[in-house]
Design a protein around this motif. Structure first.
Motif, mmCIF file in Angstrom:
data_model
loop_
_atom_site.group_PDB
_atom_site.id
_atom_site.type_symbol
_atom_site.label_atom_id
_atom_site.label_comp_id
_atom_site.label_asym_id
_atom_site.label_seq_id
_atom_site.Cartn_x
_atom_site.Cartn_y
_atom_site.Cartn_z
ATOM 1 N N TYR A 68 31.236 43.070 27.695
ATOM 2 C CA TYR A 68 31.407 41.928 27.462
ATOM 3 C C TYR A 68 31.824 41.458 25.846
ATOM 4 C CZ TYR A 68 30.697 39.985 32.067
ATOM 5 O OH TYR A 68 30.722 39.665 33.369
ATOM 6 N N GLU A 69 31.315 42.625 25.022
ATOM 7 C CA GLU A 69 31.659 42.496 23.613
ATOM 8 C C GLU A 69 32.987 43.288 23.478
ATOM 9 O OE1 GLU A 69 28.473 44.505 21.636
ATOM 10 O OE2 GLU A 69 27.445 42.456 21.611
ATOM 11 N N GLY A 70 33.241 44.027 24.363
ATOM 12 C CA GLY A 70 34.743 44.698 24.295
ATOM 13 C C GLY A 70 35.845 44.302 25.140
ATOM 14 N N THR A 71 35.699 44.731 26.313
ATOM 15 C CA THR A 71 36.829 44.464 27.417
ATOM 16 C C THR A 71 36.987 42.783 27.670
ATOM 17 O OG1 THR A 71 36.332 46.468 28.497
ATOM 18 C CG2 THR A 71 37.621 44.932 29.715
ATOM 19 N N PHE A 72 35.752 42.029 27.727
ATOM 20 C CA PHE A 72 36.018 40.809 27.993
ATOM 21 C C PHE A 72 35.515 39.903 26.861
ATOM 22 C CE2 PHE A 72 34.910 42.603 32.411
ATOM 23 C CZ PHE A 72 36.152 42.417 32.812
ATOM 24 N N LYS A 73 35.638 40.264 25.718
ATOM 25 C CA LYS A 73 35.532 39.770 24.582
ATOM 26 C C LYS A 73 36.074 38.249 24.475
ATOM 27 C CE LYS A 73 35.397 39.790 19.530
ATOM 28 N NZ LYS A 73 35.708 40.763 17.966
ATOM 29 N N GLU A 74 37.177 38.310 24.888
ATOM 30 C CA GLU A 74 38.196 36.888 24.969
ATOM 31 C C GLU A 74 38.510 36.394 26.099
ATOM 32 O OE1 GLU A 74 41.539 37.809 22.428
ATOM 33 O OE2 GLU A 74 40.297 37.869 20.447
ATOM 34 N N TYR A 75 37.935 37.132 27.332
ATOM 35 C CA TYR A 75 38.179 36.757 28.642
ATOM 36 C C TYR A 75 36.961 36.576 29.428
ATOM 37 C CZ TYR A 75 43.086 37.791 27.676
ATOM 38 O OH TYR A 75 44.307 37.986 27.224
ATOM 39 N N SER A 76 36.847 35.527 30.301
ATOM 40 C CA SER A 76 35.808 35.589 31.118
ATOM 41 C C SER A 76 36.207 35.951 32.732
ATOM 42 C CB SER A 76 35.048 34.017 31.222
ATOM 43 O OG SER A 76 36.429 33.031 31.544
ATOM 44 N N LEU A 77 35.281 36.291 33.542
ATOM 45 C CA LEU A 77 35.375 36.735 34.974
ATOM 46 C C LEU A 77 35.526 35.500 35.809
ATOM 47 C CD1 LEU A 77 33.485 40.089 35.195
ATOM 48 C CD2 LEU A 77 35.918 39.719 35.463
ATOM 49 N N LYS A 78 36.216 35.364 36.741
ATOM 50 C CA LYS A 78 36.351 34.439 37.775
ATOM 51 C C LYS A 78 36.288 34.925 38.997
ATOM 52 C CE LYS A 78 36.773 30.747 34.610
ATOM 53 N NZ LYS A 78 35.747 29.791 34.115
ATOM 54 N N LYS A 79 35.606 34.471 39.875
ATOM 55 C CA LYS A 79 35.585 34.484 41.439
ATOM 56 C C LYS A 79 36.644 33.885 42.050
ATOM 57 C CE LYS A 79 32.871 33.270 44.794
ATOM 58 N NZ LYS A 79 31.743 33.005 45.545
ATOM 59 N N LYS A 80 37.613 34.614 42.967
ATOM 60 C CA LYS A 80 38.816 33.815 43.553
ATOM 61 C C LYS A 80 38.824 34.201 45.079
ATOM 62 C CE LYS A 80 43.448 32.436 42.451
ATOM 63 N NZ LYS A 80 44.487 32.823 41.672
ATOM 64 N N ILE A 81 39.241 33.331 45.821
ATOM 65 C CA ILE A 81 39.167 33.658 47.202
ATOM 66 C C ILE A 81 40.406 33.416 47.827
ATOM 67 C CG2 ILE A 81 38.204 33.231 49.736
ATOM 68 C CD1 ILE A 81 35.412 32.495 48.266
ATOM 69 N N GLU A 82 41.209 34.521 48.297
ATOM 70 C CA GLU A 82 42.402 34.200 48.993
ATOM 71 C C GLU A 82 42.518 35.066 50.061
ATOM 72 O OE1 GLU A 82 45.539 35.893 46.148
ATOM 73 O OE2 GLU A 82 45.201 34.259 44.842
ATOM 74 N N ASN A 83 42.951 34.365 51.204
ATOM 75 C CA ASN A 83 43.198 34.898 52.570
ATOM 76 C C ASN A 83 41.873 35.660 53.223
ATOM 77 O OD1 ASN A 83 45.781 34.165 52.738
ATOM 78 N ND2 ASN A 83 46.440 35.810 51.289
ATOM 79 N N GLY A 84 40.710 34.714 52.813
ATOM 80 C CA GLY A 84 39.453 35.551 53.134
ATOM 81 C C GLY A 84 38.874 36.742 52.335
ATOM 82 N N GLN A 85 39.771 36.983 51.341
ATOM 83 C CA GLN A 85 39.275 38.431 50.412
ATOM 84 C C GLN A 85 38.967 37.722 49.055
ATOM 85 O OE1 GLN A 85 39.636 41.765 51.644
ATOM 86 N NE2 GLN A 85 39.967 40.465 53.456
ATOM 87 N N ILE A 86 37.893 38.332 48.653
ATOM 88 C CA ILE A 86 37.182 37.833 47.281
ATOM 89 C C ILE A 86 37.737 38.832 46.312
ATOM 90 C CG2 ILE A 86 35.016 37.637 45.770
ATOM 91 C CD1 ILE A 86 33.535 37.224 48.552
#
Length: 200
Positions: A68-86
């Motif tokens: 989170y300090e590197g790869t996701f320093k400026e981004y946040s993870l979000k859960k998204k559901i499309e066509n029954g897939q997470i």
């Protein structure tokens, strides 16, 4: 479920989830005081963890911190559901707004922000505010103050609102000054003046 071959790490899936949940709950208490120390050895004894499991969990926590300090320093993870897939997707984190050198607050907003910080630290214990839900007057106040003083807050992770680093420091100062029961007309923090209109 064996997590690592040739070691004594034999968490069941349910037990692993319970242990990690308890650890995250305890770590969230750092929001009350970042100078505190967590005696992980004693905590591990309470959780009945062996030394291999302790090392594995600490390594996992630190790996997530690096992520989170590197790869996701400026981004946040979000859960998204499309066509029954997470799916897991990323979203750019809103940067803190520039903080003006002089901030003027009404007495009402001052008291309201003071209440919000107290509630954040001592009731929610570091958990964010969901201002999109139909909620209490407190949530409405958080939303209103976000509009007036956007540099006091930031949106993180799941869309919840948290005090910004500056907002939290200011709120903690407010709480300490409030104990004196004196009218506060000015607070200075990091070369920034917060002026309170006490004429209300």
């Amino acid at each position: 479920m064996v997590l690592q071959n040739g070691s004594n790490i034999n968490f069941s899936t349910i037990n692993l989830v319970q242990v990690l949940h308890q650890i995250l709950e305890v770590l969230s208490k750092f929001a009350d005081n970042y100078n505190k120390k967590l005696n992980f050895s004693k905590f591990a004894d309470y959780l009945k963890l062996n030394p291999s499991e302790v090392e594995w969990i600490i390594s996992l926590l630190l790996s997530f911190q690096e992520l989170y300090e590197g790869t996701f320093k400026e981004y946040s993870l979000k859960k998204k559901i499309e066509n029954g897939q997470i799916y897991l997707t990323t979203e750019k984190i809103q940067k803190l707004n520039m903080i003006p050198r002089k901030i003027r607050m009404s007495q009402f907003h001052f008291n309201t922000f003071n209440d919000i910080i107290y509630y954040f630290k001592h009731v929610k214990r570091g958990k964010g505010f969901d201002v999109l839900s139909n909620g209490t007057d407190l949530l409405k106040n958080v939303k209103e103050l976000c509009d007036y003083y956007p540099y006091y807050f930031q949106e993180q992770k799941t869309g919840l609102i948290y005090p910004s680093e500056f907002g939290l420091k200011l709120g903690e100062l407010m709480l300490s000054y409030k104990k004196s029961n004196k009218n506060i007309e000015k607070i200075e923090l990091e070369n920034i003046e917060v002026l309170v209109d006490t004429s209300e």
